[in-house]
Write a protein that holds these residues in place. Structure first.
Motif, PDB file in Angstrom:
ATOM      1  N   ALA A 133      65.911  26.233 -58.461  1.00 15.52           N
ATOM      2  CA  ALA A 133      64.769  27.078 -58.822  1.00 15.52           C
ATOM      3  C   ALA A 133      64.446  26.966 -60.313  1.00 15.52           C
ATOM      4  CB  ALA A 133      65.047  28.528 -58.454  1.00 15.52           C
ATOM      5  N   MET A 134      65.482  26.992 -61.158  1.00 16.35           N
ATOM      6  CA  MET A 134      65.247  26.888 -62.599  1.00 16.35           C
ATOM      7  C   MET A 134      64.745  25.503 -62.980  1.00 16.35           C
ATOM      8  SD  MET A 134      65.854  29.891 -63.835  1.00 16.35           S
ATOM      9  CE  MET A 134      66.031  29.656 -65.603  1.00 16.35           C
ATOM     10  N   GLY A 135      65.273  24.465 -62.328  1.00 10.69           N
ATOM     11  CA  GLY A 135      64.794  23.113 -62.584  1.00 10.69           C
ATOM     12  C   GLY A 135      63.361  22.929 -62.158  1.00 10.69           C
ATOM     13  N   ARG A 136      63.039  23.445 -60.969  1.00  6.23           N
ATOM     14  CA  ARG A 136      61.655  23.368 -60.491  1.00  6.23           C
ATOM     15  C   ARG A 136      60.694  24.110 -61.426  1.00  6.23           C
ATOM     16  NH1 ARG A 136      60.348  22.117 -55.086  1.00  6.23           N
ATOM     17  NH2 ARG A 136      62.125  21.521 -53.766  1.00  6.23           N
ATOM     18  N   GLN A 137      61.159  25.245 -61.965  1.00  6.39           N
ATOM     19  CA  GLN A 137      60.318  26.021 -62.869  1.00  6.39           C
ATOM     20  C   GLN A 137      59.975  25.216 -64.113  1.00  6.39           C
ATOM     21  OE1 GLN A 137      58.830  28.898 -62.782  1.00  6.39           O
ATOM     22  NE2 GLN A 137      58.320  29.229 -64.923  1.00  6.39           N
ATOM     23  N   ASP A 138      60.966  24.589 -64.732  1.00  4.57           N
ATOM     24  CA  ASP A 138      60.717  23.786 -65.930  1.00  4.57           C
ATOM     25  C   ASP A 138      59.829  22.589 -65.611  1.00  4.57           C
ATOM     26  OD1 ASP A 138      62.240  25.580 -67.272  1.00  4.57           O
ATOM     27  OD2 ASP A 138      63.878  24.211 -67.752  1.00  4.57           O
ATOM     28  N   HIS A 139      60.077  21.973 -64.461  1.00  2.00           N
ATOM     29  CA  HIS A 139      59.257  20.832 -64.053  1.00  2.00           C
ATOM     30  C   HIS A 139      57.812  21.258 -63.805  1.00  2.00           C
ATOM     31  CE1 HIS A 139      58.522  17.335 -61.022  1.00  2.00           C
ATOM     32  NE2 HIS A 139      58.078  17.029 -62.219  1.00  2.00           N
ATOM     33  N   LEU A 140      57.652  22.410 -63.150  1.00  2.00           N
ATOM     34  CA  LEU A 140      56.315  22.938 -62.891  1.00  2.00           C
ATOM     35  C   LEU A 140      55.548  23.152 -64.195  1.00  2.00           C
ATOM     36  CD1 LEU A 140      54.125  24.301 -61.087  1.00  2.00           C
ATOM     37  CD2 LEU A 140      55.403  26.429 -61.352  1.00  2.00           C
ATOM     38  N   LEU A 141      56.211  23.752 -65.184  1.00  2.00           N
ATOM     39  CA  LEU A 141      55.553  23.986 -66.472  1.00  2.00           C
ATOM     40  C   LEU A 141      55.126  22.669 -67.108  1.00  2.00           C
ATOM     41  CD1 LEU A 141      57.961  26.709 -67.924  1.00  2.00           C
ATOM     42  CD2 LEU A 141      55.650  27.082 -67.029  1.00  2.00           C
ATOM     43  N   ALA A 142      55.974  21.646 -66.979  1.00  2.49           N
ATOM     44  CA  ALA A 142      55.699  20.364 -67.628  1.00  2.49           C
ATOM     45  C   ALA A 142      54.535  19.630 -66.967  1.00  2.49           C
ATOM     46  CB  ALA A 142      56.950  19.494 -67.615  1.00  2.49           C
ATOM     47  N   TYR A 143      54.586  19.440 -65.640  1.00  3.71           N
ATOM     48  CA  TYR A 143      53.525  18.648 -65.028  1.00  3.71           C
ATOM     49  C   TYR A 143      52.212  19.427 -64.945  1.00  3.71           C
ATOM     50  CZ  TYR A 143      54.342  20.706 -60.294  1.00  3.71           C
ATOM     51  OH  TYR A 143      54.471  21.537 -59.197  1.00  3.71           O
ATOM     52  N   THR A 144      52.285  20.761 -64.903  1.00  2.95           N
ATOM     53  CA  THR A 144      51.052  21.554 -64.960  1.00  2.95           C
ATOM     54  C   THR A 144      50.383  21.376 -66.312  1.00  2.95           C
ATOM     55  OG1 THR A 144      51.944  23.195 -63.413  1.00  2.95           O
ATOM     56  CG2 THR A 144      50.078  23.873 -64.774  1.00  2.95           C
ATOM     57  N   PHE A 145      51.170  21.358 -67.372  1.00  2.00           N
ATOM     58  CA  PHE A 145      50.642  21.135 -68.715  1.00  2.00           C
ATOM     59  C   PHE A 145      49.917  19.789 -68.777  1.00  2.00           C
ATOM     60  CE2 PHE A 145      50.705  19.887 -73.121  1.00  2.00           C
ATOM     61  CZ  PHE A 145      50.585  21.068 -73.837  1.00  2.00           C
ATOM     62  N   MET A 146      50.522  18.749 -68.233  1.00  2.00           N
ATOM     63  CA  MET A 146      49.915  17.418 -68.261  1.00  2.00           C
ATOM     64  C   MET A 146      48.667  17.365 -67.378  1.00  2.00           C
ATOM     65  SD  MET A 146      51.998  15.720 -70.315  1.00  2.00           S
ATOM     66  CE  MET A 146      51.842  13.960 -70.039  1.00  2.00           C
ATOM     67  N   ASN A 147      48.767  17.875 -66.159  1.00  2.00           N
ATOM     68  CA  ASN A 147      47.639  17.816 -65.229  1.00  2.00           C
ATOM     69  C   ASN A 147      46.459  18.651 -65.700  1.00  2.00           C
ATOM     70  OD1 ASN A 147      48.905  16.076 -63.447  1.00  2.00           O
ATOM     71  ND2 ASN A 147      49.686  17.700 -62.135  1.00  2.00           N
ATOM     72  N   ASN A 148      46.725  19.746 -66.422  1.00  5.89           N
ATOM     73  CA  ASN A 148      45.659  20.627 -66.896  1.00  5.89           C
ATOM     74  C   ASN A 148      45.107  20.214 -68.256  1.00  5.89           C
ATOM     75  OD1 ASN A 148      45.992  22.126 -64.592  1.00  5.89           O
ATOM     76  ND2 ASN A 148      47.047  23.830 -65.571  1.00  5.89           N
ATOM     77  N   GLY A 149      45.566  19.086 -68.767  1.00  7.20           N
ATOM     78  CA  GLY A 149      45.144  18.658 -70.098  1.00  7.20           C
ATOM     79  C   GLY A 149      43.670  18.351 -70.239  1.00  7.20           C
ATOM     80  N   LEU A 150      42.964  18.212 -69.110  1.00  9.36           N
ATOM     81  CA  LEU A 150      41.518  17.946 -69.163  1.00  9.36           C
ATOM     82  C   LEU A 150      40.705  19.236 -69.208  1.00  9.36           C
ATOM     83  CD1 LEU A 150      41.225  15.018 -66.588  1.00  9.36           C
ATOM     84  CD2 LEU A 150      41.437  14.887 -69.064  1.00  9.36           C
ATOM     85  N   THR A 151      41.363  20.365 -68.988  1.00  8.89           N
ATOM     86  CA  THR A 151      40.653  21.648 -68.992  1.00  8.89           C
ATOM     87  C   THR A 151      41.275  22.650 -69.954  1.00  8.89           C
ATOM     88  OG1 THR A 151      41.978  22.390 -67.095  1.00  8.89           O
ATOM     89  CG2 THR A 151      39.847  21.371 -66.618  1.00  8.89           C
ATOM     90  N   ALA A 152      42.522  22.441 -70.347  1.00  9.23           N
ATOM     91  CA  ALA A 152      43.198  23.347 -71.284  1.00  9.23           C
ATOM     92  C   ALA A 152      43.147  22.768 -72.696  1.00  9.23           C
ATOM     93  CB  ALA A 152      44.650  23.559 -70.860  1.00  9.23           C
ATOM     94  N   THR A 153      43.115  23.654 -73.689  1.00  6.54           N
ATOM     95  CA  THR A 153      42.981  23.207 -75.071  1.00  6.54           C
ATOM     96  C   THR A 153      44.330  23.129 -75.776  1.00  6.54           C
ATOM     97  OG1 THR A 153      42.597  25.476 -75.833  1.00  6.54           O
ATOM     98  CG2 THR A 153      40.663  24.132 -75.293  1.00  6.54           C
ATOM     99  N   CYS A 154      44.380  22.300 -76.793  1.00  4.43           N
ATOM    100  CA  CYS A 154      45.543  22.173 -77.651  1.00  4.43           C
ATOM    101  C   CYS A 154      45.401  23.179 -78.798  1.00  4.43           C
ATOM    102  CB  CYS A 154      45.647  20.741 -78.172  1.00  4.43           C
ATOM    103  SG  CYS A 154      47.258  20.299 -78.841  1.00  4.43           S
ATOM    104  N   TYR A 155      46.274  23.102 -79.791  1.00  3.38           N
ATOM    105  CA  TYR A 155      46.250  24.047 -80.911  1.00  3.38           C
ATOM    106  C   TYR A 155      44.931  24.002 -81.686  1.00  3.38           C
ATOM    107  CZ  TYR A 155      47.058  19.779 -83.501  1.00  3.38           C
ATOM    108  OH  TYR A 155      46.914  18.514 -84.004  1.00  3.38           O
TER     109      TYR A 155
END
Length: 328
Positions: A133-155
């Motif tokens: 569960a903890m591994g999946r959580q970290d993985h989810l955060l990582a690939y969601t960040f990458m996949n959402n990079g076309l709609t989410a903004t950086c700093y």
């Protein structure tokens, strides 16, 4: 000896060495013994399920609620010193990026009945599932960040992966600089498209609008191009482009040029080039830990369970968009 017999031996003090242990242990001797095994299962499972997070995000230590990341650019150039003159003072500029840590965790319970009935498989499965569960959580955060990079903004309030028409400025709040595109719709991964991406990356600008010198160190793909990446970068023989169009030799000039990774959770047709610039970071305040609830809490008596807390604190974030280039 069965697990339940070990437990009773510890509690009754008939197991070798238990008397000295009981005098110094803060928790029951058996709980301490059990916790070592649980921790091993937890961390092994965590590593099996976290995926290529450490490839996508550089793991860095943290000690504060919010960490400040200064992004130093290249210095001014030295100038010739005239006779009896002073040396030029080199100027530096910086841009501040803040990353605030977050907490993640859960409680798992080991029922005393599982110990009494010697259900070792069930006991092992509990920390295994928690680690998953903890591994999946970290993985989810990582690939969601990458996949959402076309709609989410950086700093810099610009999309994490920005096209030429709305590319990143040299500094936050500045005008878009066309050369600072880190996303181009090139299509499927190929030798030609990879080389086009390299030329784009070589044109990136720094804070002073100077040309910087990023180096591509890796590539990660979704499912579509996973085998193409292996052929381009891990085969010493060059891929054939088309009949009659190959070079006069078949040596692969990109052989072992970059590290190759694959993640099926990424958008299927996407591929990303990783640079040597620290851009996407896994800021780690508290690494994954397993903590047993103390016997003094009273819950162990009321519920006849051992309770453990799994916890980590940190954040995945973008401190420099130049860490990755998206090719499709």
């Amino acid at each position: 000896m069965k697990l339940s017999e070990v437990f009773r031996a510890y509690k009754e003090g008939t197991f070798p060495g238990t008397e000295s242990l009981s005098e110094t242990a803060r928790v029951s001797e058996f709980a301490g013994f059990l916790q070592k095994g649980l921790r091993t299962e937890l961390f092994n499972s965590y590593q099996n399920w976290i995926g290529p997070v450490d490839f996508m995000f550089k793991r860095v230590p943290s000690s504060l609620f919010t960490e400040v990341w200064p992004k130093l650019s290249a210095p001014d150039l030295p100038a010739e010193r005239l006779m009896s003159g002073e040396f030029v003072r080199l100027g530096f500029n910086s841009e501040i990026v803040n990353l605030t840590n977050r907490e993640y965790g859960a409680i798992m319970e080991i029922d005393r009945f599982l110990i009494d009935t010697d259900q070792t498989r069930m006991i092992n499965a509990i920390p295994g599932k928690m680690g998953e569960a903890m591994g999946r959580q970290d993985h989810l955060l990582a690939y969601t960040f990458m996949n959402n990079g076309l709609t989410a903004t950086c700093y810099d309030a610009v999309l994490i992966f920005a096209l030429t028409a709305a590319a990143h400025p040299n500094v936050t709040g500045g005008a878009a600089v066309a050369a600072n595109a880190n996303y181009t719709v090139l299509g499927a991964l190929s030798e030609a498209n990879y080389e086009t991406a390299l030329v784009t990356i070589q044109g990136w600008r720094g804070i002073f609008d100077e040309l910087i010198n990023p180096k591509v160190t890796g590539i990660i793909t979704g499912t579509t191009d996973q085998f193409t990446a292996q052929r381009i970068f891990k085969d010493s023989t060059r891929m054939s482009t088309a009949a009659g169009l190959d070079y006069g030799h078949n040596r692969n000039i990109h052989y072992n040029e970059v590290e190759v990774q694959f993640d099926k959770a990424l958008t299927a047709a996407s591929w990303y080039l990783k640079t040597d610039i620290t851009g996407f970071v896994n800021q780690e305040l508290t690494p994954l830990e397993l903590m047993k609830e103390t016997d003094e809490s009273g819950l162990s008596f009321d519920t006849r369970v051992y309770r453990y807390r799994v916890y980590r604190a940190g954040v995945l974030g973008c401190v420099d968009w130049r860490g990755f280039y998206k090719g499709n």
